[in-house]
Enzyme design. Structure first.
Site, PDB file in Angstrom:
ATOM      1  N   ILE A   1     -12.006  77.685 -63.352  1.00 37.24           N
ATOM      2  CA  ILE A   1     -10.953  76.836 -63.919  1.00 37.24           C
ATOM      3  C   ILE A   1      -9.775  77.741 -64.248  1.00 37.24           C
ATOM      4  CG2 ILE A   1     -10.323  75.214 -65.746  1.00 37.24           C
ATOM      5  CD1 ILE A   1     -13.412  74.718 -66.118  1.00 37.24           C
TER       6      ILE A   1
ATOM      7  N   TYR B   1      -2.216  82.852 -66.462  1.00 32.46           N
ATOM      8  CA  TYR B   1      -3.323  83.326 -65.619  1.00 32.46           C
ATOM      9  C   TYR B   1      -4.574  83.847 -66.345  1.00 32.46           C
ATOM     10  CZ  TYR B   1      -0.211  83.060 -61.488  1.00 32.46           C
ATOM     11  OH  TYR B   1       0.622  82.647 -60.481  1.00 32.46           O
TER      12      TYR B   1
ATOM     13  N   GLU C   1     -19.242  81.179 -62.911  1.00 35.67           N
ATOM     14  CA  GLU C   1     -20.519  81.624 -63.472  1.00 35.67           C
ATOM     15  C   GLU C   1     -20.543  81.444 -64.982  1.00 35.67           C
ATOM     16  OE1 GLU C   1     -18.525  83.149 -61.356  1.00 35.67           O
ATOM     17  OE2 GLU C   1     -19.519  84.759 -60.267  1.00 35.67           O
TER      18      GLU C   1
ATOM     19  N   CYS D   1     -17.623  88.880 -61.111  1.00 40.13           N
ATOM     20  CA  CYS D   1     -16.761  89.877 -61.750  1.00 40.13           C
ATOM     21  C   CYS D   1     -17.506  90.552 -62.899  1.00 40.13           C
ATOM     22  CB  CYS D   1     -15.479  89.222 -62.256  1.00 40.13           C
ATOM     23  SG  CYS D   1     -15.687  88.334 -63.810  1.00 40.13           S
TER      24      CYS D   1
HETATM   25  N1  THU Z   1     -13.933  83.881 -59.695  1.00 44.24           N
HETATM   26  C1  THU Z   1     -15.096  83.241 -60.036  1.00 44.24           C
HETATM   27  O1  THU Z   1     -15.082  82.097 -60.477  1.00 44.24           O
HETATM   28  N2  THU Z   1     -16.258  83.906 -59.881  1.00 44.24           N
HETATM   29  C2  THU Z   1     -16.372  85.105 -59.272  1.00 44.24           C
HETATM   30  O2  THU Z   1     -17.492  85.552 -59.071  1.00 44.24           O
HETATM   31  C3  THU Z   1     -15.178  85.865 -58.868  1.00 44.24           C
HETATM   32  C4  THU Z   1     -13.868  85.241 -59.211  1.00 44.24           C
HETATM   33  C5  THU Z   1     -12.697  83.131 -59.790  1.00 44.24           C
HETATM   34  C6  THU Z   1     -11.717  83.562 -60.829  1.00 44.24           C
HETATM   35  C7  THU Z   1     -10.417  83.038 -60.232  1.00 44.24           C
HETATM   36  O3  THU Z   1     -10.300  81.670 -60.548  1.00 44.24           O
HETATM   37  C8  THU Z   1     -10.630  83.155 -58.740  1.00 44.24           C
HETATM   38  O4  THU Z   1     -12.025  83.222 -58.544  1.00 44.24           O
HETATM   39  C9  THU Z   1      -9.948  84.368 -58.113  1.00 44.24           C
HETATM   40  O5  THU Z   1     -10.264  85.520 -58.806  1.00 44.24           O
END
Ligand code: THU
Length: 141
Positions: free
Chosen positions: A55, A60, A67, A96
């Protein structure tokens, strides 16, 4: 608490359900800035499944990953133990650092499956595999 290196086994039917849940959820991802849609599902020790999506926000850093949404939804309903976490993206990107830390709070042996949008499991690991030597609750002495 010992740092378990054993991952949780999951049967094929449950894995399919987790993948289907992550795929369905991914359709609700709110990612107007990155256009990188992520769907996640978590399986609790009691067999419940929670889903999550990323979301984003015009400010930003305020956005959150799929997750953590899935884990926080589960934790906010009283869940504390997770058997598995599935993360689905187009390119099977890995969680991440912040998500790895949140996962580690609730157990190192939780299975983590990184899948692509065709449903292929591209990485099959554990929280400990993703975050070795994690800082954990028992380190707060
Ligand atoms: N993001 C996730 O939701 N999970 C991950 O494992 C890596 C990154 C999202 C955060 C952001 O909304 C987008 O992916 C780009 O970084």
């Amino acid at each position: 608490m010992s740092k378990s290196r054993t991952s949780t086994p999951i049967d094929a039917e449950t894995l399919e359900k987790l993948i289907a849940t992550a795929r369905h959820a991914r359709g609700w991802a709110y990612a107007p800035y990155s256009h990188y849609a992520v769907g996640a599902s978590v399986l609790t020790a009691g067999g419940r499944i929670y889903d999550g999506v990323n979301i984003e926000n015009a400010a930003y850093p305020t956005g959150i990953c799929a997750e953590r949404v899935a884990i926080f939804k589960a934790v906010s309903e009283g869940e504390r133990e997770f058997s598995a976490i599935v993360v689905m993206t187009d390119n099977a990107g890995t969680p991440c650092g912040s998500c790895r830390q949140v996962m580690a709070e609730f157990g190192l042996s939780t299975r983590v499956l990184i899948v692509d949008t065709t449903g292929n499991v591209r990485i099959d690991t554990t929280v400990e595999g993703l975050l070795p030597e994690a800082f954990r609750p028992e380190d707060l002495i």
